[in-house]
Motif scaffolding. Structure first.
Motif, PDB file in Angstrom:
ATOM      1  N   ASN A 281       0.807  -1.205   0.000  1.00 59.01           N
ATOM      2  CA  ASN A 281       0.000   0.000   0.000  1.00 59.01           C
ATOM      3  C   ASN A 281       0.844   1.261   0.000  1.00 59.01           C
ATOM      4  O   ASN A 281       0.345   2.339  -0.329  1.00 59.01           O
ATOM      5  N   ASP A 282       2.115   1.130   0.385  1.00 59.13           N
ATOM      6  CA  ASP A 282       2.936   2.328   0.495  1.00 59.13           C
ATOM      7  C   ASP A 282       3.729   2.632  -0.773  1.00 59.13           C
ATOM      8  O   ASP A 282       4.567   3.540  -0.764  1.00 59.13           O
ATOM      9  N   ASP A 283       3.484   1.935  -1.864  1.00 63.27           N
ATOM     10  CA  ASP A 283       4.167   2.251  -3.119  1.00 63.27           C
ATOM     11  C   ASP A 283       4.004   3.726  -3.464  1.00 63.27           C
ATOM     12  O   ASP A 283       4.964   4.399  -3.863  1.00 63.27           O
ATOM     13  N   VAL A 284       2.784   4.221  -3.338  1.00 61.25           N
ATOM     14  CA  VAL A 284       2.510   5.607  -3.717  1.00 61.25           C
ATOM     15  C   VAL A 284       3.318   6.583  -2.868  1.00 61.25           C
ATOM     16  O   VAL A 284       3.756   7.636  -3.363  1.00 61.25           O
ATOM     17  N   LEU A 285       3.563   6.235  -1.617  1.00 59.13           N
ATOM     18  CA  LEU A 285       4.347   7.109  -0.744  1.00 59.13           C
ATOM     19  C   LEU A 285       5.796   7.186  -1.208  1.00 59.13           C
ATOM     20  O   LEU A 285       6.411   8.264  -1.216  1.00 59.13           O
ATOM     21  N   TYR A 286       6.347   6.032  -1.608  1.00 64.42           N
ATOM     22  CA  TYR A 286       7.730   6.016  -2.092  1.00 64.42           C
ATOM     23  C   TYR A 286       7.852   6.729  -3.437  1.00 64.42           C
ATOM     24  O   TYR A 286       8.860   7.385  -3.717  1.00 64.42           O
ATOM     25  N   VAL A 287       6.826   6.605  -4.268  1.00 64.96           N
ATOM     26  CA  VAL A 287       6.830   7.310  -5.545  1.00 64.96           C
ATOM     27  C   VAL A 287       6.833   8.819  -5.301  1.00 64.96           C
ATOM     28  O   VAL A 287       7.612   9.561  -5.922  1.00 64.96           O
ATOM     29  N   GLN A 288       5.978   9.267  -4.420  1.00 64.46           N
ATOM     30  CA  GLN A 288       5.913  10.698  -4.120  1.00 64.46           C
ATOM     31  C   GLN A 288       7.226  11.201  -3.538  1.00 64.46           C
ATOM     32  O   GLN A 288       7.693  12.303  -3.881  1.00 64.46           O
ATOM     33  N   ALA A 289       7.835  10.394  -2.674  1.00 62.66           N
ATOM     34  CA  ALA A 289       9.112  10.797  -2.082  1.00 62.66           C
ATOM     35  C   ALA A 289      10.202  10.861  -3.151  1.00 62.66           C
ATOM     36  O   ALA A 289      11.029  11.780  -3.159  1.00 62.66           O
ATOM     37  N   ALA A 290      10.195   9.871  -4.062  1.00 64.77           N
ATOM     38  CA  ALA A 290      11.188   9.866  -5.147  1.00 64.77           C
ATOM     39  C   ALA A 290      11.012  11.078  -6.051  1.00 64.77           C
ATOM     40  O   ALA A 290      11.993  11.684  -6.490  1.00 64.77           O
ATOM     41  N   LEU A 291       9.772  11.456  -6.319  1.00 66.98           N
ATOM     42  CA  LEU A 291       9.510  12.630  -7.140  1.00 66.98           C
ATOM     43  C   LEU A 291       9.984  13.911  -6.466  1.00 66.98           C
ATOM     44  O   LEU A 291      10.277  14.905  -7.133  1.00 66.98           O
ATOM     45  N   SER A 292      10.071  13.857  -5.148  1.00 62.80           N
ATOM     46  CA  SER A 292      10.554  15.020  -4.391  1.00 62.80           C
ATOM     47  C   SER A 292      12.073  15.039  -4.266  1.00 62.80           C
ATOM     48  O   SER A 292      12.632  15.928  -3.622  1.00 62.80           O
ATOM     49  N   GLY A 293      12.725  14.033  -4.884  1.00 65.36           N
ATOM     50  CA  GLY A 293      14.181  14.017  -4.897  1.00 65.36           C
ATOM     51  C   GLY A 293      14.826  13.017  -3.972  1.00 65.36           C
ATOM     52  O   GLY A 293      16.062  12.975  -3.877  1.00 65.36           O
TER      53      GLY A 293
ATOM     54  N   ARG B 186      16.636   7.469  -2.173  1.00 67.52           N
ATOM     55  CA  ARG B 186      16.534   6.279  -1.324  1.00 67.52           C
ATOM     56  C   ARG B 186      15.142   5.670  -1.414  1.00 67.52           C
ATOM     57  O   ARG B 186      14.976   4.449  -1.326  1.00 67.52           O
ATOM     58  N   ALA B 187      14.133   6.512  -1.590  1.00 60.78           N
ATOM     59  CA  ALA B 187      12.761   6.016  -1.729  1.00 60.78           C
ATOM     60  C   ALA B 187      12.629   5.188  -3.000  1.00 60.78           C
ATOM     61  O   ALA B 187      11.992   4.124  -3.001  1.00 60.78           O
ATOM     62  N   PHE B 188      13.229   5.666  -4.081  1.00 66.22           N
ATOM     63  CA  PHE B 188      13.175   4.873  -5.311  1.00 66.22           C
ATOM     64  C   PHE B 188      13.968   3.579  -5.142  1.00 66.22           C
ATOM     65  O   PHE B 188      13.616   2.549  -5.716  1.00 66.22           O
ATOM     66  N   GLY B 189      15.023   3.616  -4.349  1.00 61.19           N
ATOM     67  CA  GLY B 189      15.786   2.401  -4.069  1.00 61.19           C
ATOM     68  C   GLY B 189      14.937   1.334  -3.401  1.00 61.19           C
ATOM     69  O   GLY B 189      15.129   0.134  -3.648  1.00 61.19           O
TER      70      GLY B 189
END
Length: 199
Positions: A20-32, A35-38
């Protein structure tokens, strides 16, 4: 820090259910936050590799394609729509890259006036596989790339019909009909080939 083409590949089997937290990591990755994309790479690199391995038929090309898929995903993450599941979007990238790779292989073979279907290459790592496993992989490789991808997504990766339709951008009814035809085709061929081999 940019995503390197030398992404680390782990061999542990990862679950295909979408956290369920995929979207959270995507948003964090979009913010730079790289590590979230990792985290997303760690979560999905094994399923993507397995998909590529079954589509392409060898480990080396599958590893390269897995790296290319995540590089493209990182570069195009801003294009992921809010209503899309990350793993469906990622799988679509992997499938498109697999098909491009297969087209390049056919183009290369055509230089020698020899079709890929005419080549009688032994299946990879045959010494480590049972006769049945080798036969199933040969039959899978006999399907066209679209049908092969549908079978892999449904019966290897256990995706729902709805997720498959979203991944390959195909109507749900078409997905079900094509998979039904593939099941019948593969079952008849399996029965014929295996019975012949064991006579």
């Amino acid at each position: 820090m940019a995503v390197s083409r030398r992404l680390v590949y782990t061999v542990s089997r990862l679950p295909m259910s979408t956290p369920n937290d995929d979207v959270l990591y995507v948003q964090a990755a979009l913010s730079g936050d790289t590590r979230a994309f990792g985290v997303l790479v760690d979560r999905y690199q094994t399923p993507v590799y397995n998909l590529a391995r079954r589509m392409l038929g060898n480990s080396a090309d599958a590893e390269d394609l897995t790296q290319e898929t995540f590089v493209l995903a990182y570069q195009n993450l801003k294009n992921l729509k809010v209503e899309q599941k990350f793993f469906s979007w990622l799988y679509a990238i992997a499938l498109n890259q697999s098909r491009r790779c297969l087209r390049r292989q056919r183009s290369w073979l055509s230089l020698f006036d020899t079709s890929a279907q005419q080549l009688k290459l032994p299946p990879p790592d045959i010494e480590e596989k049972s006769v049945r496993t080798v036969l199933v992989e040969q039959m899978l490789n006999s399907l066209n790339p679209v049908d092969r991808s549908l079978v892999i997504l449904r019966y290897y990766d256990d995706l729902s019909y709805e997720d498959i339709a979203a991944t390959v951008d195909m109507p749900l009814g078409t997905v079900k009909n094509r998979l039904h035809r593939c099941r019948e085709q593969l079952y008849r061929k399996y029965q014929s080939e295996f019975n012949h081999e064991t006579i």
